[in-house]
Design a protein around this motif. Sequence first.
Motif, PDB file in Angstrom:
ATOM      1  N   GLU A  52       0.832  -1.218   0.000  1.00  0.00           N
ATOM      2  CA  GLU A  52       0.000   0.000   0.000  1.00  0.00           C
ATOM      3  C   GLU A  52       0.858   1.256   0.000  1.00  0.00           C
ATOM      4  O   GLU A  52       0.615   2.201  -0.766  1.00  0.00           O
ATOM      5  CB  GLU A  52      -0.895   0.015   1.243  1.00  0.00           C
ATOM      6  CG  GLU A  52      -1.969  -1.042   1.271  1.00  0.00           C
ATOM      7  CD  GLU A  52      -2.728  -1.046   2.594  1.00  0.00           C
ATOM      8  OE1 GLU A  52      -3.921  -1.348   2.577  1.00  0.00           O
ATOM      9  OE2 GLU A  52      -2.130  -0.745   3.646  1.00  0.00           O
ATOM     10  N   HIS A 105     -13.839   4.743   0.580  1.00  0.00           N
ATOM     11  CA  HIS A 105     -14.416   3.844  -0.437  1.00  0.00           C
ATOM     12  C   HIS A 105     -15.540   4.569  -1.168  1.00  0.00           C
ATOM     13  O   HIS A 105     -16.288   5.350  -0.572  1.00  0.00           O
ATOM     14  CB  HIS A 105     -14.967   2.575   0.222  1.00  0.00           C
ATOM     15  CG  HIS A 105     -13.891   1.716   0.801  1.00  0.00           C
ATOM     16  ND1 HIS A 105     -13.799   1.439   2.148  1.00  0.00           N
ATOM     17  CD2 HIS A 105     -12.847   1.080   0.203  1.00  0.00           C
ATOM     18  CE1 HIS A 105     -12.748   0.658   2.358  1.00  0.00           C
ATOM     19  NE2 HIS A 105     -12.155   0.430   1.194  1.00  0.00           N
ATOM     20  N   ASP A 325     -11.459   2.383  -4.235  1.00  0.00           N
ATOM     21  CA  ASP A 325     -10.945   3.496  -3.421  1.00  0.00           C
ATOM     22  C   ASP A 325     -11.061   4.791  -4.215  1.00  0.00           C
ATOM     23  O   ASP A 325     -10.876   4.799  -5.441  1.00  0.00           O
ATOM     24  CB  ASP A 325      -9.470   3.256  -3.087  1.00  0.00           C
ATOM     25  CG  ASP A 325      -9.250   2.041  -2.212  1.00  0.00           C
ATOM     26  OD1 ASP A 325      -9.795   2.012  -1.101  1.00  0.00           O
ATOM     27  OD2 ASP A 325      -8.539   1.116  -2.655  1.00  0.00           O
ATOM     28  N   LYS A 359      -0.249  -1.582  -6.153  1.00  0.00           N
ATOM     29  CA  LYS A 359      -1.326  -1.738  -5.175  1.00  0.00           C
ATOM     30  C   LYS A 359      -2.000  -3.103  -5.257  1.00  0.00           C
ATOM     31  O   LYS A 359      -2.571  -3.582  -4.281  1.00  0.00           O
ATOM     32  CB  LYS A 359      -2.366  -0.630  -5.418  1.00  0.00           C
ATOM     33  CG  LYS A 359      -3.458  -0.550  -4.386  1.00  0.00           C
ATOM     34  CD  LYS A 359      -2.916  -0.111  -3.029  1.00  0.00           C
ATOM     35  CE  LYS A 359      -4.021   0.234  -2.051  1.00  0.00           C
ATOM     36  NZ  LYS A 359      -4.841  -0.885  -1.679  1.00  0.00           N
TER      37      LYS A 359
HETATM   38  C1  GAL Z   1      -9.474  -1.815   1.632  1.00  0.00           C
HETATM   39  C2  GAL Z   1      -8.983  -0.799   0.641  1.00  0.00           C
HETATM   40  C3  GAL Z   1      -7.770  -1.284  -0.019  1.00  0.00           C
HETATM   41  C4  GAL Z   1      -6.767  -1.777   1.001  1.00  0.00           C
HETATM   42  C5  GAL Z   1      -7.392  -2.625   2.071  1.00  0.00           C
HETATM   43  C6  GAL Z   1      -6.497  -2.983   3.225  1.00  0.00           C
HETATM   44  O1  GAL Z   1     -10.574  -1.362   2.302  1.00  0.00           O
HETATM   45  O2  GAL Z   1      -9.972  -0.585  -0.328  1.00  0.00           O
HETATM   46  O3  GAL Z   1      -7.235  -0.265  -0.804  1.00  0.00           O
HETATM   47  O4  GAL Z   1      -6.143  -0.708   1.511  1.00  0.00           O
HETATM   48  O5  GAL Z   1      -8.494  -2.004   2.597  1.00  0.00           O
HETATM   49  O6  GAL Z   1      -6.076  -1.842   3.914  1.00  0.00           O
END
Ligand code: GAL
Length: 451
Positions: A52, A105, A325, A359
């Motif tokens: 990330e 989100h 996202d 990502k």
């Molecule tokens: C999700 C998000 C992802 C990733 C994941 C874990 O909610 O959409 O981008 O970051 O959490 O943190």
Amino acid sequence: MEPKKQTIIFVLIAVISTAAIVAGVTYVILAPTPEGEVDALEIYHWWTSGGEAAAITALVDEFIALHPDTTVQQVQIAGGGGFEMRVKIKTLMLAGQPPDTFQIHNGYEWKIFYDAGLLNNIDPIWTTALKAAVPDVVEDISKGPDGHYYAVPVNIHRSNVLWFNYEILNDTGIDPATLTTWPAFWAACDAIIANPNYTITAPVAMGEQWTAAHAFEQVLASVGIDTYEAWINGEIDSTSATHYADLVTACEIYKTLTTYINSDWAGKSWDSAIAKLLAATPTAAFAIMGDWANGEFFQAEWDHGVDYGTIGVPGTGNMYGLVVDCFEKPKNILHPTAVDNWLGVVASKDGQDAFNPLKGSISARTDANISKYGAYQQSAIADFNTIDASPTSYMFPSVVHGSGAPEAFNTDFIPLIGALTSGTATASQTATALAALAATYSSDFIKTWSL
Ligand code: GAL
């Protein structure tokens, strides 16, 4: 620049201006104006795991290359899924101290700020070219009930992915292509536990409560997309016979899944759950996780199809669970020009092609440069296009990740799955409680999904 310092500067200017007005001076500068705006940008996000952090850094670098005079400050609030960060954002927004921009989100999750009148409409970012490049399902959730745009999507994550350690499966004689049903998956888990070459007692890596709820969503979709659709439309109650029976079945399947997970799941972050597959002596062979997990395999320099592999969660091979996202432009921010520039980079092909390969997600644009993506994501892009084009395949939005159903519904849903996971609730008690939630929040459901 520190957010607090910015506030202090703002307050100081306001005090000076007021003093000048009181003193009868006519040339006061009332700040901030677009002309007087400090060239800075504060970005809130929760992307702190290896994959990330690498991804958001690449996106920020892309921005800095185009806007070298802007001072960028990333404010990272750790906590996968953003549950910790959103608490902070709500506090700041409601206190009238909005961050310049923040990750969230797409869809229901930002509606609380929309309802409170705290978001800027960002229609100008949504050019004709951007509209043409973004799939309809993602464009649609970027709009508010008033038809204007309030979010810029940066990616599309797939939620219904089963990750596996190839070496363990090969050593156990498991062909991952056969793992298309839950009974086949249970048999594979039993075989791994019995494999004397490993000491794996919990073949499925599970993390904290939201990751459990994430896994449950995939199980529910596997039971039937019609039932999933009814669920996110708030239509499952204990009188909706067919769908309610499916909900009970999903809870029972999920309960069986929990017999294969690590007992310390509740205290594990999502990435430490994935690390169980990656360890030199792995303690798990499988994980059900969105494809942000790919960023961790990528950082560990594992090869997709060789060291690790992926298939759809059993029963969801013809589905693409959507987690999107996005970034926001709140009202009354200190650096609106920099935010416009940032959102432009977020929306751009180059920005998305810098961010998403690291990502694990695919670009939210259909014109991505596919050669920049690794093997897993190239397969995900192919699946997305196939599923998008097929009338018998389905996209389904995640509730845990803020798009599928109202936030209050989600807030109550996650601990119910936590109780099912820990064993403090039975499958039938959980189904009853889940069905009751739809009635509790019926007025919050503002969208009718047709998957
Ligand atoms: C999700 C998000 C992802 C990733 C994941 C874990 O909610 O959409 O981008 O970051 O959490 O943190």
